[in-house]
Design a protein around this motif. Structure first.
Motif, mmCIF file in Angstrom:
data_model
loop_
_atom_site.group_PDB
_atom_site.id
_atom_site.type_symbol
_atom_site.label_atom_id
_atom_site.label_comp_id
_atom_site.label_asym_id
_atom_site.label_seq_id
_atom_site.Cartn_x
_atom_site.Cartn_y
_atom_site.Cartn_z
ATOM 1 N N GLU A 109 1.039 3.542 9.007
ATOM 2 C CA GLU A 109 0.608 2.743 7.856
ATOM 3 C C GLU A 109 1.096 1.292 7.916
ATOM 4 O OE1 GLU A 109 0.571 7.006 6.588
ATOM 5 O OE2 GLU A 109 1.891 5.734 7.776
ATOM 6 N N SER A 110 2.112 1.022 8.718
ATOM 7 C CA SER A 110 2.714 -0.313 8.741
ATOM 8 C C SER A 110 1.828 -1.323 9.475
ATOM 9 C CB SER A 110 4.080 -0.254 9.423
ATOM 10 O OG SER A 110 4.631 -1.555 9.521
ATOM 11 N N GLU A 156 5.969 3.142 -2.585
ATOM 12 C CA GLU A 156 6.633 4.306 -3.170
ATOM 13 C C GLU A 156 7.057 5.303 -2.089
ATOM 14 O OE1 GLU A 156 6.113 7.326 -6.960
ATOM 15 O OE2 GLU A 156 4.313 6.500 -6.015
ATOM 16 N N LYS A 157 6.150 5.588 -1.160
ATOM 17 C CA LYS A 157 6.499 6.501 -0.076
ATOM 18 C C LYS A 157 7.680 5.950 0.731
ATOM 19 C CE LYS A 157 1.909 8.544 0.688
ATOM 20 N NZ LYS A 157 0.824 8.732 1.679
ATOM 21 N N LEU A 178 4.053 10.187 5.374
ATOM 22 C CA LEU A 178 3.833 9.023 6.223
ATOM 23 C C LEU A 178 3.470 9.532 7.616
ATOM 24 C CD1 LEU A 178 6.920 6.937 5.087
ATOM 25 C CD2 LEU A 178 4.532 6.258 4.746
ATOM 26 N N ALA A 234 0.807 -1.223 0.000
ATOM 27 C CA ALA A 234 0.000 0.000 0.000
ATOM 28 C C ALA A 234 0.841 1.275 0.000
ATOM 29 C CB ALA A 234 -0.940 0.000 1.208
ATOM 30 N N PHE A 235 2.091 1.197 0.494
ATOM 31 C CA PHE A 235 2.878 2.433 0.561
ATOM 32 C C PHE A 235 4.340 2.206 0.155
ATOM 33 C CE2 PHE A 235 2.834 0.454 4.695
ATOM 34 C CZ PHE A 235 4.087 0.662 5.249
#
Length: 212
Positions: free
Chosen positions: A130-131, A94-95, A115, A91-92
């Protein structure tokens, strides 16, 4: 392709860099979160986190050589003694990847890459909201390596993850939350569970039919 040591040394620099970084296979993608003694937050991607032992629970990672102007992760850990390890999911990606950028000291990758830092209880270092899997770590020891890198050893203080990604044996299903790994410096792979085998005892090894 067959390359001897001398052949490898003659390779074009960028090609050699990519080749040697990728020959070890897929490595775990983790964001390491820290906060300085003056409350400046930092987060950076690492692909070198390894398991050291389960009792006591210890993990380690490799820090690149510190230059005359060291980046924030290492000084923050040395100042405060705490950091977090956060699994990266699809889901993240690229960030997470862009946290490898060399920002000016004191600038937060959390803010630049959008983030979200998350504080849990009174733990000093920020987790990555987000993790799906978050690990709170306490610094234990640094071991200098021959190439100038530093092997950072820490003890696990806290684990935060969804109940349903761990089975009755305590095994974590990386596929269930779309965890990712890194090959080389910038190529990401998804995880798919292929099989699960029992703990191996010699008298339980099956009779295999033929060599592959």
């Amino acid at each position: 392709m067959k390359l001897h040591k001398e052949d490898i040394e003659r390779l074009e620099r960028a090609y050699r860099l990519n080749l040697i970084n990728s020959i070890s296979g897929i490595k775990p993608a983790n964001l390491i979160g820290t906060r300085s003694s003056t409350n400046k937050e930092n987060v950076a991607i690492f692909s070198s986190v390894v398991h050291l032992g389960s009792s006591p629970a210890q993990l380690a990672f490799i820090m690149r050589p510190q230059t005359a102007i060291p980046r924030d992760t290492y000084p923050n850990i040395m100042e405060t003694g705490f950091y977090t390890i956060n699994h990266v999911s699809e889901a993240f990606i690229e960030k997470a990847h862009y946290t490898s950028a060399k920002l000016l000291k004191g600038y937060s990758e959390f803010e630049r890459m959008k983030l979200r830092p998350e504080y849990i209880g009174d733990f000093h270092a920020p987790f990555v909201k987000e993790s799906p899997v978050k690990i709170g770590m306490k610094y234990e020891e640094s071991i200098p390596l021959p190439n100038g890198c530093i092997f950072i050893i820490g003890s696990v203080q806290m684990i935060i993850c969804p109940d349903d990604i761990i089975n009755d044996l305590g095994q974590m299903n990386l596929e269930s939350y779309a965890g990712v790994g890194i090959s080389g410096l910038n190529t990401y792979y998804g995880f798919k569970k292929l099989d699960s085998f029992p703990y191996v005892r010699e008298n339980e090894i099956p009779e295999f039919n033929e060599k592959i």
